[in-house]
Design a protein around this motif. Sequence first.
Motif, PDB file in Angstrom:
ATOM      1  N   ASP A 143       9.127  -6.123  -6.098  1.00 27.74           N
ATOM      2  CA  ASP A 143       7.778  -5.886  -5.572  1.00 27.74           C
ATOM      3  C   ASP A 143       7.857  -4.964  -4.362  1.00 27.74           C
ATOM      4  O   ASP A 143       8.329  -5.368  -3.302  1.00 27.74           O
ATOM      5  N   PRO A 144       7.398  -3.713  -4.470  1.00 25.30           N
ATOM      6  CA  PRO A 144       7.480  -2.801  -3.322  1.00 25.30           C
ATOM      7  C   PRO A 144       6.605  -3.240  -2.153  1.00 25.30           C
ATOM      8  O   PRO A 144       6.809  -2.784  -1.027  1.00 25.30           O
ATOM      9  N   LEU A 145       5.662  -4.143  -2.414  1.00 20.69           N
ATOM     10  CA  LEU A 145       4.765  -4.632  -1.357  1.00 20.69           C
ATOM     11  C   LEU A 145       5.049  -6.099  -1.036  1.00 20.69           C
ATOM     12  O   LEU A 145       4.155  -6.845  -0.681  1.00 20.69           O
ATOM     13  N   ARG A 146       6.317  -6.495  -1.145  1.00 22.27           N
ATOM     14  CA  ARG A 146       6.641  -7.913  -0.991  1.00 22.27           C
ATOM     15  C   ARG A 146       6.362  -8.438   0.416  1.00 22.27           C
ATOM     16  O   ARG A 146       6.193  -9.640   0.602  1.00 22.27           O
ATOM     17  N   ALA A 147       6.323  -7.559   1.415  1.00 22.44           N
ATOM     18  CA  ALA A 147       6.023  -8.011   2.775  1.00 22.44           C
ATOM     19  C   ALA A 147       4.530  -8.006   3.068  1.00 22.44           C
ATOM     20  O   ALA A 147       4.108  -8.427   4.147  1.00 22.44           O
ATOM     21  N   ASP A 148       3.723  -7.551   2.110  1.00 19.34           N
ATOM     22  CA  ASP A 148       2.271  -7.527   2.289  1.00 19.34           C
ATOM     23  C   ASP A 148       1.738  -8.960   2.215  1.00 19.34           C
ATOM     24  O   ASP A 148       1.946  -9.656   1.221  1.00 19.34           O
ATOM     25  N   ARG A 149       1.058  -9.390   3.256  1.00 15.26           N
ATOM     26  CA  ARG A 149       0.565 -10.767   3.301  1.00 15.26           C
ATOM     27  C   ARG A 149      -0.831 -10.911   2.699  1.00 15.26           C
ATOM     28  O   ARG A 149      -1.383 -12.014   2.696  1.00 15.26           O
ATOM     29  N   THR A 150      -1.407  -9.839   2.194  1.00  9.86           N
ATOM     30  CA  THR A 150      -2.737  -9.889   1.607  1.00  9.86           C
ATOM     31  C   THR A 150      -2.736 -10.806   0.381  1.00  9.86           C
ATOM     32  O   THR A 150      -1.842 -10.733  -0.460  1.00  9.86           O
ATOM     33  N   ASP A 151      -3.745 -11.657   0.293  1.00 10.68           N
ATOM     34  CA  ASP A 151      -3.905 -12.553  -0.867  1.00 10.68           C
ATOM     35  C   ASP A 151      -2.661 -13.402  -1.112  1.00 10.68           C
ATOM     36  O   ASP A 151      -2.286 -13.654  -2.262  1.00 10.68           O
ATOM     37  N   ALA A 152      -2.036 -13.877  -0.046  1.00  8.92           N
ATOM     38  CA  ALA A 152      -0.799 -14.643  -0.199  1.00  8.92           C
ATOM     39  C   ALA A 152      -1.012 -15.905  -1.027  1.00  8.92           C
ATOM     40  O   ALA A 152      -0.182 -16.248  -1.878  1.00  8.92           O
ATOM     41  N   ALA A 153      -2.105 -16.616  -0.817  1.00  9.76           N
ATOM     42  CA  ALA A 153      -2.355 -17.840  -1.568  1.00  9.76           C
ATOM     43  C   ALA A 153      -2.544 -17.534  -3.050  1.00  9.76           C
ATOM     44  O   ALA A 153      -2.047 -18.263  -3.920  1.00  9.76           O
TER      45      ALA A 153
END
Length: 359
Positions: A143-153
């Motif tokens: 996942d290139p956006l694995r550190a993105d916390r958006t929509d974590a749940a």
Amino acid sequence: MDSWITTSEAAARLGVKRGTLYSYVSRGLLESRRQPGQEESLFDRTQIDSLAAAKHDGRRAGDRLLKFRAVSTRVSSISDDRLYLRGRDLSDVCDTMDFAAAARFVLAVDEPRRAPEVDLSVIARVDVERRIPLTVALIAAGDPLRADRTDAAAKALGLLPVLAQAVSEIDLGHPWIDLLVTTLIDNGLAASTTAARVAASARAGIFDAVLAGYAALSGPLHGGAPAAAYELVDAVVDGTPVDRALADAVVDGRLPGFGHVVYGGPDPRATIVFDRIRADRPTSPALAAADLIVGRAGRAANVDLASAVVARELGLGPRAGEVLFQYGRTVGMAAHVVEEYGEAPLRWRGSDTGHDRTR
């Protein structure tokens, strides 16, 4: 208003009575405010956490840098040997929700976000108890956006179908298993949820933060504990005298399937699972073995023994309990991670009297 907390939560974070909290206000150590319609005063979370940290080293809040912020959670709570998920008694949750509904309830999200695809043929090559952590590691790696916390749940909710595929030889839809994993969703600030929160405090993405939780969960005193309880139940079912089985099972003074640091009496999760098995299959050999073990041990069983009975009765093998623990606790860990994202970052830091090692 996210930075403001109620009087009750502020008192819990400081470990003081409400009256003591109000005395801090009168002495000018804290500020409070009231909002229309609010029954309790509100306190600034940063002030509360700074004061809590200062209390631990004896210095005034203004004389030190904050090295640790006190932790409380709304994900679950334990009171009088009862477990509550989001304020609802676990028994009520289990009576009214299956695991899927309970996961949405605890994560406070209705729609999942689809997880990136992974090669399940690679996952199938490892032992079953390693497949869920490996699945999440591969998802994070791809996942290139694995550190993105958006929509974590929503991302966490989307993980569950992929995890179920990774351990497809276990029927997660079986009523006993669905009930068991629901009881395992969360149990306060355990080692796994704390580890996940530490990673989240450093702003790791949801997948990597949950991986940190799996690492803690893998220990024989946590998620690995059901395997030892399984061996005990299995021995008694196979005819080993209960006294001999108990003696063989004790390791470092610990009897698997018994005792818990937060429950003085029966583990409510074990009670819920045992009651269901007893109602559905009263002649279960594994249940009969557990009853013999409990009667001879003279102690209250914990959920590990209930998990062992489920695994033995359904023919799942000794490591299935760890898999079910991972699957259920994924929801709780993710909920804690999301909660931690709302806190100040890097708050998990102890005092160090030597050289600066904070990096």
